[in-house]
Design a protein around this motif. Structure first.
Motif, PDB file in Angstrom:
ATOM      1  N   LEU A  29     -15.922   8.539  25.953  1.00  0.00           N
ATOM      2  CA  LEU A  29     -16.164   8.798  27.372  1.00  0.00           C
ATOM      3  C   LEU A  29     -16.594   7.521  28.095  1.00  0.00           C
ATOM      4  O   LEU A  29     -16.207   7.284  29.245  1.00  0.00           O
ATOM      5  N   ASP A  30     -17.364   6.683  27.395  1.00  0.00           N
ATOM      6  CA  ASP A  30     -17.752   5.402  28.002  1.00  0.00           C
ATOM      7  C   ASP A  30     -16.523   4.558  28.305  1.00  0.00           C
ATOM      8  O   ASP A  30     -16.383   4.000  29.396  1.00  0.00           O
ATOM      9  N   ARG A  31     -15.636   4.458  27.320  1.00  0.00           N
ATOM     10  CA  ARG A  31     -14.421   3.651  27.481  1.00  0.00           C
ATOM     11  C   ARG A  31     -13.565   4.183  28.637  1.00  0.00           C
ATOM     12  O   ARG A  31     -13.044   3.430  29.445  1.00  0.00           O
ATOM     13  N   ILE A  32     -13.440   5.526  28.691  1.00  0.00           N
ATOM     14  CA  ILE A  32     -12.622   6.122  29.745  1.00  0.00           C
ATOM     15  C   ILE A  32     -13.212   5.802  31.109  1.00  0.00           C
ATOM     16  O   ILE A  32     -12.508   5.355  32.023  1.00  0.00           O
ATOM     17  N   GLN A  33     -14.533   5.991  31.229  1.00  0.00           N
ATOM     18  CA  GLN A  33     -15.197   5.733  32.519  1.00  0.00           C
ATOM     19  C   GLN A  33     -14.970   4.296  32.971  1.00  0.00           C
ATOM     20  O   GLN A  33     -14.624   4.043  34.128  1.00  0.00           O
ATOM     21  N   GLU A  34     -15.133   3.378  32.027  1.00  0.00           N
ATOM     22  CA  GLU A  34     -14.949   1.957  32.299  1.00  0.00           C
ATOM     23  C   GLU A  34     -13.538   1.682  32.835  1.00  0.00           C
ATOM     24  O   GLU A  34     -13.365   1.074  33.884  1.00  0.00           O
ATOM     25  N   GLU A  35     -12.529   2.163  32.093  1.00  0.00           N
ATOM     26  CA  GLU A  35     -11.147   1.862  32.457  1.00  0.00           C
ATOM     27  C   GLU A  35     -10.737   2.553  33.754  1.00  0.00           C
ATOM     28  O   GLU A  35      -9.973   2.006  34.547  1.00  0.00           O
ATOM     29  N   GLN A 105      -8.419   6.015  18.614  1.00  0.00           N
ATOM     30  CA  GLN A 105      -7.299   5.253  18.049  1.00  0.00           C
ATOM     31  C   GLN A 105      -6.366   4.813  19.177  1.00  0.00           C
ATOM     32  O   GLN A 105      -5.752   3.771  19.103  1.00  0.00           O
ATOM     33  N   ASN A 106      -6.259   5.652  20.201  1.00  0.00           N
ATOM     34  CA  ASN A 106      -5.566   5.234  21.426  1.00  0.00           C
ATOM     35  C   ASN A 106      -6.569   4.503  22.289  1.00  0.00           C
ATOM     36  O   ASN A 106      -7.758   4.795  22.261  1.00  0.00           O
ATOM     37  N   ASP A 107      -6.088   3.543  23.067  1.00  0.00           N
ATOM     38  CA  ASP A 107      -6.988   2.738  23.885  1.00  0.00           C
ATOM     39  C   ASP A 107      -6.836   3.109  25.361  1.00  0.00           C
ATOM     40  O   ASP A 107      -5.751   2.961  25.922  1.00  0.00           O
ATOM     41  N   CYS A 163       3.101   9.261  18.917  1.00  0.00           N
ATOM     42  CA  CYS A 163       1.990   8.697  19.673  1.00  0.00           C
ATOM     43  C   CYS A 163       1.508   9.705  20.714  1.00  0.00           C
ATOM     44  O   CYS A 163       2.282  10.178  21.537  1.00  0.00           O
ATOM     45  N   THR A 164       0.217  10.046  20.647  1.00  0.00           N
ATOM     46  CA  THR A 164      -0.295  11.030  21.611  1.00  0.00           C
ATOM     47  C   THR A 164      -0.340  10.453  23.017  1.00  0.00           C
ATOM     48  O   THR A 164      -0.107  11.157  23.995  1.00  0.00           O
ATOM     49  N   LEU A 165      -0.660   9.161  23.105  1.00  0.00           N
ATOM     50  CA  LEU A 165      -0.861   8.559  24.424  1.00  0.00           C
ATOM     51  C   LEU A 165       0.466   8.434  25.164  1.00  0.00           C
ATOM     52  O   LEU A 165       1.335   7.654  24.796  1.00  0.00           O
ATOM     53  N   LYS A 166       0.609   9.250  26.201  1.00  0.00           N
ATOM     54  CA  LYS A 166       1.815   9.241  27.024  1.00  0.00           C
ATOM     55  C   LYS A 166       1.371   9.573  28.441  1.00  0.00           C
ATOM     56  O   LYS A 166       0.224   9.953  28.656  1.00  0.00           O
ATOM     57  N   ALA A 167       2.267   9.445  29.391  1.00  0.00           N
ATOM     58  CA  ALA A 167       1.953   9.917  30.739  1.00  0.00           C
ATOM     59  C   ALA A 167       3.129  10.742  31.240  1.00  0.00           C
ATOM     60  O   ALA A 167       4.279  10.342  31.067  1.00  0.00           O
ATOM     61  N   TYR A 168       2.831  11.904  31.800  1.00  0.00           N
ATOM     62  CA  TYR A 168       3.888  12.785  32.294  1.00  0.00           C
ATOM     63  C   TYR A 168       3.631  13.147  33.736  1.00  0.00           C
ATOM     64  O   TYR A 168       2.481  13.362  34.115  1.00  0.00           O
ATOM     65  N   ARG A 169       4.676  13.260  34.519  1.00  0.00           N
ATOM     66  CA  ARG A 169       4.531  13.981  35.774  1.00  0.00           C
ATOM     67  C   ARG A 169       4.384  15.455  35.434  1.00  0.00           C
ATOM     68  O   ARG A 169       5.074  15.956  34.553  1.00  0.00           O
ATOM     69  N   ARG A 170       3.519  16.128  36.142  1.00  0.00           N
ATOM     70  CA  ARG A 170       3.248  17.521  35.806  1.00  0.00           C
ATOM     71  C   ARG A 170       4.511  18.382  35.785  1.00  0.00           C
ATOM     72  O   ARG A 170       4.670  19.244  34.928  1.00  0.00           O
ATOM     73  N   VAL A 202       1.789   0.263  23.231  1.00  0.00           N
ATOM     74  CA  VAL A 202       0.355   0.482  23.403  1.00  0.00           C
ATOM     75  C   VAL A 202      -0.383  -0.034  22.163  1.00  0.00           C
ATOM     76  O   VAL A 202       0.204  -0.170  21.103  1.00  0.00           O
ATOM     77  N   THR A 203      -1.653  -0.332  22.350  1.00  0.00           N
ATOM     78  CA  THR A 203      -2.455  -0.775  21.198  1.00  0.00           C
ATOM     79  C   THR A 203      -2.909   0.433  20.409  1.00  0.00           C
ATOM     80  O   THR A 203      -3.063   1.518  20.942  1.00  0.00           O
ATOM     81  N   HIS A 204      -3.139   0.234  19.125  1.00  0.00           N
ATOM     82  CA  HIS A 204      -3.593   1.306  18.254  1.00  0.00           C
ATOM     83  C   HIS A 204      -4.711   0.739  17.398  1.00  0.00           C
ATOM     84  O   HIS A 204      -4.595  -0.351  16.867  1.00  0.00           O
ATOM     85  N   HIS A 205      -5.805   1.481  17.313  1.00  0.00           N
ATOM     86  CA  HIS A 205      -6.938   1.003  16.539  1.00  0.00           C
ATOM     87  C   HIS A 205      -7.108   1.857  15.298  1.00  0.00           C
ATOM     88  O   HIS A 205      -6.766   3.029  15.301  1.00  0.00           O
ATOM     89  N   PRO A 206      -7.676   1.258  14.237  1.00  0.00           N
ATOM     90  CA  PRO A 206      -7.994   2.102  13.083  1.00  0.00           C
ATOM     91  C   PRO A 206      -9.099   3.072  13.463  1.00  0.00           C
ATOM     92  O   PRO A 206      -9.892   2.803  14.377  1.00  0.00           O
ATOM     93  N   ARG A 207      -9.147   4.195  12.784  1.00  0.00           N
ATOM     94  CA  ARG A 207     -10.210   5.147  13.024  1.00  0.00           C
ATOM     95  C   ARG A 207     -11.522   4.551  12.517  1.00  0.00           C
ATOM     96  O   ARG A 207     -11.590   4.108  11.376  1.00  0.00           O
ATOM     97  N   VAL A 208     -12.566   4.520  13.360  1.00  0.00           N
ATOM     98  CA  VAL A 208     -13.826   3.964  12.879  1.00  0.00           C
ATOM     99  C   VAL A 208     -14.802   5.055  12.442  1.00  0.00           C
ATOM    100  O   VAL A 208     -15.619   4.848  11.563  1.00  0.00           O
TER     101      VAL A 208
END
Ligand code: UDP
Ligand code: MG
Length: 329
Positions: A29-35, A105-107, A163-170, A202-208
């Protein structure tokens, strides 16, 4: 889609399914708020708890009391990532929908890139985890094979459906029914419906923190889902073409076998009771008849489907009308 009370629709809805992600929630949530602050567009975050047994629910309750722009949906039991995503879509109100994993894992920093693709006029921007950070043999390799197979069969050329990270028009999501592991096929279903799809690295991070919920078994489900969507895509409106076509083919084969049996009798004097080919032919003819009847049943089902779901066998982009219509001169 719920039209809950509240301000005007946000531009973006971020959709996050969460299953036992207590340690990841706050950092996410912190990352989302920031971006999102950096992007400067109106947004909401729809968080769906998929029946977690850890502190995820408590964390969500805390977060929704303290932070802005959140909507939280708690499911009663674990229903799987695709179902959780469907719930998130149902409870979202944004014009653009952006699903992302709840494990960081998604940024979220990639969201602006996806959204600007939609601004260019695409209907779907699909993430490509070019440098994927997961175990090689259980995840990356099977996923590469599955991706190849999917693009071959669907005719939609993407590198990374999973990849879960995508963007769609509704609008492109409106006609899509999400079951099984189907969320990865949305770009394909959307393309078949006439949407324009772009791919974005897109970037992908290892699960921490926390554990992955999947292993090799998912690849099999993905392949079976592929079979379903391919069938639906090609034959949803005409099941008799698929089943009936195969049935008639089998009948032709069985007629050939019968003719061959007859020829063997006339030319070489081989009696029918000494010739297994006739039996094989009869067997094939019976299977063919079954297939044709299945096709007819399919035709019945599809009529019920269209009548009860209110969907149409066509997709309208827009209807244009002259200013003067009807009886006016
Ligand atoms: N997830 C879910 N329900 C499930 C399994 C997973 O909501 O039954 C969520 C999970 O919390 C995460 C996302 O789906 O936010 C992706 O799951 P995971 O990280 O385990 O998948 P992977 O990244 O390993 O493919
Ligand atoms: Mg993950």
């Amino acid at each position: 889609m719920t039209d809950a009370a509240g301000p005007a629709r946000p531009e973006l809805s971020l959709l996050v399914p969460l299953y036992n992600e207590e340690e990841n929630l706050e950092p996410l949530l912190d990352r989302i708020q920031e971006e999102m602050a950096r992007l400067g567009r109106s947004y909401e975050v729809v968080l769906v708890d998929d029946g977690s047994g850890d502190g995820t629910v408590a964390g969500l309750k805390r977060a929704v009391a303290q932070r802005p722009h959140l909507r939280v949906v708690l499911l009663r039991r674990n229903s799987g990532q695709t179902a959780a995503l469907a719930a998130a879509i149902e409870h979202s109100r944004g014009a653009v929908l952006v699903p992302l994993d709840g494990d960081l894992q998604n940024d979220p920093a990639d969201i602006p890139k996806l959204v600007s693709k939609l601004d260019e006029g695409f209907d779907v921007a699909s993430g490509w985890r070019r440098h994927r950070r997961d175990p090689f043999f259980t995840r990356i390799l099977p996923s590469k094979i599955a991706n190849g197979l999917i693009s071959l069969i669907s005719g939609v050329k993407l590198h990374d459906y999973g990849c879960t990270l995508k963007a769609y028009r509704r609008e492109v999501l409106a006609p899509v029914v999400l079951l099984g592991e189907m969320h990865r096929f949305i770009p394909i279903l959307a393309t078949w419906q006439g949407a324009r799809v772009a791919e974005v690295e897109v970037t992908h991070h290892p699960r921490v923190a926390g554990k992955s919920k999947y292993g090799l078994g998912r690849t099999l489900k993905v392949v079976l889902d592929l079979l379903t969507i391919k069938f639906m895509g090609s034959f949803l409106t005409k099941p008799i073409y698929a089943f009936g076509g195969a049935g008639v083919g089998l009948w032709l084969l069985s007629a050939l076998l019968a003719a061959y049996t007859l020829w063997q009798k006339l030319a070489y004097g081989v009696w029918v009771h000494n010739n297994p080919l006739l039996l094989v032919g009869i067997f094939i003819a019976l299977v063919g008849m079954q297939l044709i009847m299945m096709g007819l049943l399919g035709e019945l089902l599809i009529r019920i489907y269209f009548a009860s779901s209110g969907t149409t066998p066509y997709v309208i982009r827009e209807v244009l009308e002259s200013e003067r219509m009807g009886t006016a001169p």
